[in-house]
Design a protein around this motif. Structure first.
Motif, mmCIF file in Angstrom:
data_model
loop_
_atom_site.group_PDB
_atom_site.id
_atom_site.type_symbol
_atom_site.label_atom_id
_atom_site.label_comp_id
_atom_site.label_asym_id
_atom_site.label_seq_id
_atom_site.Cartn_x
_atom_site.Cartn_y
_atom_site.Cartn_z
ATOM 1 N N GLN A 1 73.500 -15.614 -9.401
ATOM 2 C CA GLN A 1 72.826 -14.392 -9.801
ATOM 3 C C GLN A 1 73.475 -13.210 -9.114
ATOM 4 O O GLN A 1 74.255 -13.372 -8.170
ATOM 5 N N MET A 2 73.164 -12.014 -9.590
ATOM 6 C CA MET A 2 73.648 -10.783 -8.974
ATOM 7 C C MET A 2 72.552 -10.177 -8.115
ATOM 8 O O MET A 2 71.372 -10.223 -8.478
ATOM 9 N N GLU A 3 72.964 -9.607 -7.002
ATOM 10 C CA GLU A 3 72.036 -8.928 -6.111
ATOM 11 C C GLU A 3 72.617 -7.574 -5.713
ATOM 12 O O GLU A 3 73.811 -7.467 -5.420
ATOM 13 N N GLU A 4 71.776 -6.547 -5.722
ATOM 14 C CA GLU A 4 72.194 -5.245 -5.215
ATOM 15 C C GLU A 4 72.385 -5.352 -3.700
ATOM 16 O O GLU A 4 71.591 -5.994 -3.011
ATOM 17 N N VAL A 5 73.436 -4.726 -3.205
ATOM 18 C CA VAL A 5 73.739 -4.760 -1.768
ATOM 19 C C VAL A 5 73.639 -3.344 -1.229
ATOM 20 O O VAL A 5 74.294 -2.421 -1.723
ATOM 21 N N TRP A 6 72.802 -3.180 -0.211
ATOM 22 C CA TRP A 6 72.636 -1.868 0.407
ATOM 23 C C TRP A 6 73.396 -1.766 1.726
ATOM 24 O O TRP A 6 73.625 -0.665 2.223
ATOM 25 N N SER A 7 73.756 -2.897 2.295
ATOM 26 C CA SER A 7 74.502 -2.892 3.547
ATOM 27 C C SER A 7 75.292 -4.191 3.655
ATOM 28 O O SER A 7 74.822 -5.245 3.238
ATOM 29 N N LEU A 8 76.497 -4.077 4.224
ATOM 30 C CA LEU A 8 77.327 -5.259 4.421
ATOM 31 C C LEU A 8 77.269 -5.745 5.869
ATOM 32 O O LEU A 8 78.155 -6.476 6.309
ATOM 33 N N ASP A 9 76.226 -5.367 6.582
ATOM 34 C CA ASP A 9 76.106 -5.841 7.954
ATOM 35 C C ASP A 9 75.847 -7.343 7.955
ATOM 36 O O ASP A 9 75.417 -7.932 6.962
ATOM 37 N N SER A 10 76.097 -7.972 9.091
ATOM 38 C CA SER A 10 76.039 -9.426 9.190
ATOM 39 C C SER A 10 74.663 -9.977 8.832
ATOM 40 O O SER A 10 74.554 -11.014 8.167
ATOM 41 N N GLU A 11 73.610 -9.280 9.250
ATOM 42 C CA GLU A 11 72.251 -9.769 8.980
ATOM 43 C C GLU A 11 71.946 -9.778 7.492
ATOM 44 O O GLU A 11 71.385 -10.746 6.965
ATOM 45 N N SER A 12 72.334 -8.712 6.789
ATOM 46 C CA SER A 12 72.093 -8.638 5.346
ATOM 47 C C SER A 12 72.877 -9.707 4.608
ATOM 48 O O SER A 12 72.361 -10.358 3.692
ATOM 49 N N MET A 13 74.120 -9.914 4.991
ATOM 50 C CA MET A 13 74.952 -10.910 4.328
ATOM 51 C C MET A 13 74.460 -12.327 4.601
ATOM 52 O O MET A 13 74.552 -13.207 3.749
ATOM 53 N N GLU A 14 73.914 -12.544 5.786
ATOM 54 C CA GLU A 14 73.404 -13.862 6.135
ATOM 55 C C GLU A 14 72.260 -14.251 5.200
ATOM 56 O O GLU A 14 72.134 -15.420 4.802
ATOM 57 N N ARG A 15 71.428 -13.269 4.845
ATOM 58 C CA ARG A 15 70.303 -13.544 3.957
ATOM 59 C C ARG A 15 70.765 -13.876 2.548
ATOM 60 O O ARG A 15 70.063 -14.577 1.811
ATOM 61 N N LEU A 16 71.932 -13.379 2.159
ATOM 62 C CA LEU A 16 72.415 -13.585 0.791
ATOM 63 C C LEU A 16 73.323 -14.808 0.642
ATOM 64 O O LEU A 16 73.647 -15.188 -0.478
ATOM 65 N N LYS A 17 73.752 -15.398 1.724
ATOM 66 C CA LYS A 17 74.717 -16.504 1.652
ATOM 67 C C LYS A 17 74.201 -17.657 0.791
ATOM 68 O O LYS A 17 72.996 -17.936 0.802
ATOM 69 N N PRO A 18 75.121 -18.297 0.055
ATOM 70 C CA PRO A 18 76.553 -17.983 -0.038
ATOM 71 C C PRO A 18 76.826 -16.808 -0.975
ATOM 72 O O PRO A 18 76.214 -16.696 -2.035
ATOM 73 N N VAL A 19 77.758 -15.937 -0.555
ATOM 74 C CA VAL A 19 78.210 -14.818 -1.385
ATOM 75 C C VAL A 19 79.568 -15.185 -1.962
ATOM 76 O O VAL A 19 80.525 -15.415 -1.228
ATOM 77 N N TYR A 20 79.651 -15.261 -3.288
ATOM 78 C CA TYR A 20 80.893 -15.682 -3.939
ATOM 79 C C TYR A 20 81.878 -14.530 -4.118
ATOM 80 O O TYR A 20 83.088 -14.741 -4.183
#
Length: 323
Positions: free
Chosen positions: A30-49
Motif C-alpha cells: 500500500q501507499m502511505e503519506e510520509v511527513w518525516s523521514l526520521d528513524s522513528e517514523s520509518m520504523e513504524r512503516l517498515k518494510p519500506v520498499y
C-alpha cells in the motif's frame, strides 16, 4: 503493437495510488503519506520498499547526479524513460514495483516485467504506454467531468506549474534515483537495506534545496507492506505465544494489552481503507447530471432566482468587508 492512447491526470493521493496498484494485480502493498523521514517514523512503516517524491519540475533540474552508464551494472534494473504525458506518477510506482523481487506482482505485471527485461529504456517506456492493463487502470481515475477533456492536461500550453514524480529505492546494495525524464538510473552510492531511507532523505533534501525558501509544493509517499497483513501477523504471533502460557501466567496481561493496541491500529487502518474507497468512488462519479436536475427542479419551483440573488448579495457584502 496497440495504440498508446491518451492518459489522464490523476491525483497525488495514497488512496488513489493504493487502489491503482491493486488494480494492476499487485498484492500485499500500500501507499502511505510520509511527513518525516526520521528513524522513528520509518520504523513504524517498515518494510519500506521505495519512496515516491513529488516536486515542481524545472528546466535543467533533472537528476540529482549523472545517470550511471549501462555498462556500469544497470542490466539488473528496470528503468523506463517516460514517453507518456500525465503518467509520471504511475511510472514512478512501476519503478519501485518492478525492481523489488520481494513484492507479489501478480501474473500480468510479472509477465510484463519478463517480456520487457531485455528492452532498452525507451522501449520499456513505449511498452508501458502500450500496456492495456496499466493504461486502463491508470485511466480508471479519470475525472468524470464533461467540461474538461480528462485525457489532456487542461493547462497544456499555458504558463502553469508542472509537477513530476520520481522514485528512490535500494537495489542490490545501492540507493537509486529513478526518474523517467532522465537518461538512466542514478546510483547514489552504497546503502544499508535497513537504513537506506536516511540516505534517500539526504538526496531529497538536496533536491529541495535547489528551490527558494518559499517553495512548499513537495510531497513524499512510501510504498510499504500492507498494514493489515502486518497487524494480522502480529496478532497471530501473540496468540501463538499465549497458547504456550498457563492461564495464570503474569505475561498474559502484557500480551493482552499488546493485542488490544494492535486491534485498535487495525481498526483505524480498516476505517482509512473505507474512507479511501469512498473518496475514490466520488472521484470517478459524474455529479453533473445530479446538479443539472437540482437546478432544473429549483427553477421549476421558482426558487432558483431568489437563491442566485441571495448568493450575489452575500458576495457583495464579503467583498465590501474586505475593503
Amino acid at each position: 503493437m496497440a495504440e498508446a492512447g491518451n492518459w489522464c491526470l490523476i491525483e497525488s493521493d495514497p488512496g488513489v495510488f493504493t487502489e491503482l496498484i491493486s488494480g494492476m494485480g499487485v498484492h500485499g502493498v500500500q501507499m502511505e503519506e510520509v511527513w518525516s523521514l526520521d528513524s522513528e517514523s520509518m520504523e513504524r512503516l517498515k518494510p519500506v520498499y521505495g519512496l515516491i517524491f513529488l516536486f515542481k519540475w524545472q528546466q535543467g533540474h533533472s537528476a540529482t547526479a549523472e545517470p550511471t552508464q549501462p555498462d556500469g551494472g544497470n542490466d539488473h534494473i528496470f528503468f523506463a524513460q517516460q514517453v507518456i504525458h500525465n503518467a509520471c506518477a504511475t511510472q514512478a510506482i512501476l519503478s519501485i514495483l518492478l525492481n523489488r523481487p520481494d513484492i507479489d506482482l501478480g501474473p500480468e505485471l510479472s509477465n510484463f516485467k519478463e517480456f520487457t527485461a531485455d528492452f532498452s529504456p525507451d522501449m520499456k517506456g513505449l511498452a508501458i504506454s502500450n500496456s492495456d492493463l496499466i493504461r486502463s487502470v491508470h485511466n480508471s481515475f479519470a475525472r468524470s467531468d464533461p467540461f474538461v477533456n480528462e485525457m489532456h492536461d487542461p493547462n497544456a500550453g499555458k504558463d502553469e506549474d508542472v509537477y513530476h514524480f520520481i522514485a528512490y529505492l535500494p537495489i542490490h546494495g545501492a540507493l537509486y534515483e529513478l526518474d523517467g525524464l532522465s537518461q538512466g538510473p542514478v546510483n547514489l552510492g552504497p546503502c544499508d537495506e535497513d537504513h537506506w531511507t536516511d540516505q534517500a532523505n539526504e538526496a531529497i533534501q538536496q533536491r529541495m534545496a535547489r528551490y527558494g525558501d518559499t517553495e512548499l509544493h513537495f510531497s513524499l509517499m512510501a510504498l510499504t507492506r500492507d498494514r493489515l497483513d502486518t497487524y494480522q501477523e502480529q496478532l497471530d504471533e501473540i496468540d501463538a505465544l499465549m497458547l504456550s502460557l498457563p492461564d495464570d501466567a503474569p505475561e498474559r496481561r502484557q500480551f493482552n494489552s499488546n493485542r488490544m493496541e494492535i486491534e485498535h491500529h487495525m481498526q483505524l487502518e480498516q476505517e482509512k481503507r473505507s474512507r479511501w474507497h469512498r473518496e475514490n468512488t466520488l472521484r470517478k462519479h459524474n455529479f453533473i447530471p445530479m446538479i443539472y436536475q437540482l437546478l432544473h427542479t429549483l427553477a421549476e419551483k421558482k426558487q432558483l432566482d431568489p437563491l442566485i440573488t441571495e448568493a450575489v448579495d452575500k458576495g457583495k457584502k464579503r467583498n465590501a468587508a474586505k475593503q
